[in-house]
Scaffold this motif. Sequence first.
Motif, mmCIF file in Angstrom:
data_model
loop_
_atom_site.group_PDB
_atom_site.id
_atom_site.type_symbol
_atom_site.label_atom_id
_atom_site.label_comp_id
_atom_site.label_asym_id
_atom_site.label_seq_id
_atom_site.Cartn_x
_atom_site.Cartn_y
_atom_site.Cartn_z
ATOM 1 N N ALA A 76 38.906 31.507 47.685
ATOM 2 C CA ALA A 76 38.664 32.462 48.770
ATOM 3 C C ALA A 76 38.583 33.888 48.243
ATOM 4 O O ALA A 76 37.827 34.725 48.765
ATOM 5 C CB ALA A 76 39.773 32.345 49.821
ATOM 6 N N GLU A 77 39.339 34.181 47.165
ATOM 7 C CA GLU A 77 39.331 35.544 46.622
ATOM 8 C C GLU A 77 37.946 35.908 46.095
ATOM 9 O O GLU A 77 37.471 37.036 46.289
ATOM 10 C CB GLU A 77 40.375 35.637 45.503
ATOM 11 N N ARG A 78 37.235 34.952 45.504
ATOM 12 C CA ARG A 78 35.897 35.249 44.967
ATOM 13 C C ARG A 78 34.871 35.331 46.103
ATOM 14 O O ARG A 78 33.922 36.104 46.027
ATOM 15 C CB ARG A 78 35.487 34.174 43.952
ATOM 16 N N LEU A 79 35.062 34.515 47.159
ATOM 17 C CA LEU A 79 34.165 34.641 48.307
ATOM 18 C C LEU A 79 34.287 36.024 48.943
ATOM 19 O O LEU A 79 33.290 36.621 49.352
ATOM 20 C CB LEU A 79 34.470 33.555 49.334
ATOM 21 N N LYS A 80 35.522 36.524 49.040
ATOM 22 C CA LYS A 80 35.704 37.883 49.578
ATOM 23 C C LYS A 80 35.074 38.921 48.654
ATOM 24 O O LYS A 80 34.498 39.916 49.117
ATOM 25 C CB LYS A 80 37.198 38.176 49.737
ATOM 26 N N LEU A 81 35.147 38.689 47.320
ATOM 27 C CA LEU A 81 34.531 39.608 46.356
ATOM 28 C C LEU A 81 33.010 39.644 46.556
ATOM 29 O O LEU A 81 32.385 40.716 46.561
ATOM 30 C CB LEU A 81 34.884 39.148 44.936
ATOM 31 N N ALA A 82 32.407 38.472 46.793
ATOM 32 C CA ALA A 82 30.960 38.422 47.036
ATOM 33 C C ALA A 82 30.602 39.136 48.327
ATOM 34 O O ALA A 82 29.589 39.835 48.413
ATOM 35 C CB ALA A 82 30.501 36.965 47.077
ATOM 36 N N GLN A 83 31.432 38.972 49.366
ATOM 37 C CA GLN A 83 31.146 39.629 50.652
ATOM 38 C C GLN A 83 31.241 41.147 50.510
ATOM 39 O O GLN A 83 30.450 41.877 51.113
ATOM 40 C CB GLN A 83 32.120 39.122 51.733
ATOM 41 N N ARG A 84 32.213 41.642 49.707
ATOM 42 C CA ARG A 84 32.321 43.101 49.503
ATOM 43 C C ARG A 84 31.084 43.628 48.793
ATOM 44 O O ARG A 84 30.588 44.708 49.108
ATOM 45 C CB ARG A 84 33.576 43.419 48.693
ATOM 46 N N ALA A 85 30.599 42.890 47.834
ATOM 47 C CA ALA A 85 29.373 43.321 47.141
ATOM 48 C C ALA A 85 28.197 43.341 48.107
ATOM 49 O O ALA A 85 27.363 44.255 48.076
ATOM 50 C CB ALA A 85 29.095 42.406 45.961
ATOM 51 N N PHE A 86 28.103 42.334 48.969
ATOM 52 C CA PHE A 86 26.997 42.269 49.948
ATOM 53 C C PHE A 86 27.040 43.475 50.880
ATOM 54 O O PHE A 86 26.003 44.020 51.255
ATOM 55 C CB PHE A 86 27.101 40.970 50.744
ATOM 56 N N LEU A 87 28.229 43.921 51.262
ATOM 57 C CA LEU A 87 28.357 45.036 52.198
ATOM 58 C C LEU A 87 28.263 46.403 51.511
ATOM 59 O O LEU A 87 28.013 47.412 52.166
ATOM 60 C CB LEU A 87 29.694 44.940 52.949
#
Length: 968
Positions: A76-87
Amino acid sequence: MASPKGSVRSSGPAPAEGAGQSAGGLELVRAETPERLAAALVEGLKAEGIAREALVLWSLTWPGERQSWPQQAIPAERLKLAQRAFLADDGRAGQDSGAWSARVLSRCAQGTAAVLLMRPVDEAADAADDSPLLQVARIRWAEMLERARLTDSVQRLEQADRVQRALFAIADMAASDLDMGEMLGKLHRTVAGLMYAENFFIALYDKQRDAIRFIYYADVADPDQVDPSRWVPLSDFERALTWYLIRDGRPLMGPSHVLRRQVSGPLRLVGSDSADWLGVPMLDGNDVRGVLVVQNYEQEGCFTLADQALLSFVGSHILTALERKQGQEEMERRVAERTSELAREVEERQRGERLQQALFRIAALARSEASPEDVYRSLHEIVDGLISARNFYIALLTDDGQRITFPYFADEAESKPPERQLGNGLTEYLLRYGEPMLLDGTQQTSLEHDGAFRGAGVPSHSWLGVPLRDGERVFGAVVVQSYRSDVLYGERERDLLVFVADQIALTITRQRASEALRQAHAELEHRVEERTRELRQQIAEREKIELRLKHEVMHDALTGLPNRGYMRDRLERVISRCRRDPRRQYAVLYADVDRFKIINDSLGHLAGDEVLKQVANRLLGCVREPDVVARLSGDEFAILLEDIPGPETAVRVATRIIESMSRSLQVLDKEINTSTSVGVAIGDARYRRADEVLRDADDAMYRAKRGGRHRFEIFDPATNQRALDVLQLEVDLRRGLEARAFHPHFQPIMRLVDRRVVGYEALIRWQHPERGVLAPAAFLPVAEESGHIEAIDWQMFEHTCRKARDLPREQYVCLNVAPRFLRQRDFSERLLALVAEHGLEPSQVRIEITEGAMLEDPDKVREALEVLRDAGLHAAVDDFGSGYSSLSRIHYFPLRMIKIDRSFVADLGSAHEAGSRAVIRAILTLAHSLGMEVVAEGIETEQQCEALIAMGCGLGQGYLLGRPAAPP
């Protein structure tokens, strides 16, 4: 996400120099699917020493339906990292606790995105952004996602087209000539074209039998053939999925472990367990008529909610098709069985040629296309050629089964009867009995004597009737009768007429079915023609509809004026302009037709509508462009005056409106005089919403009505605040009742000679949570108007009785009772019950009434006081001398005490005391002669007290003797 097929040439910039020459760059260019593109990028980053580990996430609807390569469980920590990059604006997100970083490879407004997650080698994270490999990857991902998005859109459109074609095919099958097996097989293929349906079955449910029949069954795991005509008790499948579908009447979907949570009880698996299962009930209204089931033995999660909805819709069409097919097959089966039966009868009985020809003619007639009248006449001729049937008629029930008609009637003694309500005749008895009936004269007389039917008309010597049936339902009868003793009917004639009746029933049923089919074909042709016209005129018609709807939504249908929505929209724009330029002013006038309800009630709604139309025209004549006149509701209108120089303009318009409305109206040849009340709100920068201006104008209009109608009022904020205070007080009163905050204060009543307390008067006080103790004048008027006063009084009575328990038994407490209580039938009983409930003697409580109470329905007041007096609870008249009652009326009421009004006591010791002394002496003389006690109210000085003692007044109360106080 669908993987695109074929190569797509890049429409972006060329790859960076050197990138395409490396092995990783070449793989990026050659990749044809997102998975291969992601693999090439990950392997290239590792090969060039940029990343130790890497993975790519992509989606056509980011962040939903994300896919990854390599395929693995992502923390989940890496999924959140990807979402931060997307935003992030720069498409980058810093390292997490595992030294991973994220970079956006592609993203667009349509929701497609690809994000790279990697754990760089040493300090190579920043260098990765300049890597030619990553630049090529960004170009290729933009191309790949766009192509995938377009491919997904095409697939969705193709699926919608397939669904539409399938629905048309199902509708055609329902009206086709296919036999049941062919139709069900075709239905299976149609469903399989929309979803996975290799394993598919249809089961019908009979509620009366509580059994199911598998009319179609196709299953690769359970290939055993199922008899489609066999009914199986539903109890054999108890707690199975099919059992729950029928019992609960709702769809089920998912693998077995999911289905166990969906059903309403324990689940029993029957047959092979499936990886995914979808079943829907076939409903006729709220009744379950069967089930549709598809299942997959290999792949879990292959069915979706869309498949469930589609299968439910298909189920309704399948149910319609099955009913039609079953009805047709049933009819054909019955015809075949009956024809075979007739053939056996002819062969067994070896009837003569004449009888055989007659039977063939009857059978042919039943299959003919002749009209019912011709069929009935021909049947009569044939039957009359076989037996004596000069008196022959056919009776039919109407569709609702409540009336009976006679489409054919031939009788030598009676004329054709009209259609009638079902009664108690012999024909109705046959319809109720439901079996062939052969009666002679004696049997008819016996049945009539037993009350089976009531005879009418000429009695017959022999009567033969056979019911007409459609399945189990009796819908008519065929009857022959003889008035001659030498013509009697027997078993042979009965059997013949039974056959004729069956043919008549079959003919009627066929004609009805033929008519239904003809209407269905006509309706289908009509729908095709109508749809064709709609397609030709669609664009023009849509524009007309849009214009008409826009006008209807924003205008009143009766007057043609703009409606409330139009006025609010226009007013909102005016308010916005006023806020931008505070120098601008506007006004809203709220007009209401006075006594409009009287016009509506007396002359009718047509006259009321005509009045509203004329009022609208007169209002339009009182304004100028661009002012707006709108009808808000009923007889309420609003006028918006824009860009006025000052309030005087609004006043002039209001005056014109009132003058215009003062002229009589001509409505339905009657002259009507009416008027209008107008409220004016002057708009300025303090208003923020249109509803605020309309509310204030409406409030001013109601003040104009309360002021006498036919006038106008300008909204005053101060008056509005007072109204808000009254509303708040009403809310506080309700909360005070709930909190039981109304309490008595006791003011002593003393014997004047020795100043000894003989009793108390209970005076109401309100313990307000914010304003403290309030006297009655502060809240009783609002309580009266809001309807809370009665509940407050009874709460006051209850508190007083509770406090009175602490008084000595020789002392009493007086309750002030409003006149409305004395007009209530149960007041006396309720008050006595309250006194008894608190353990008080009736003599410990007295009530005080005003002189006005004695004038309002004196007989009822006297009756209530007598009930209280007989129980020992006495009454006093309060503030005596201040009202309109005469001294001569006092003896009419059962009173114990007279309380002299404080105005007479106040004059004692002043220059005007002579008149007051004379009145007090007269009251004392009257009271003493009637044996009543006298209490002087409002004693505030010793001089007043001594004067009263000198005149013979024994009791008194006032501030000199004691102020009202809360009882201990």
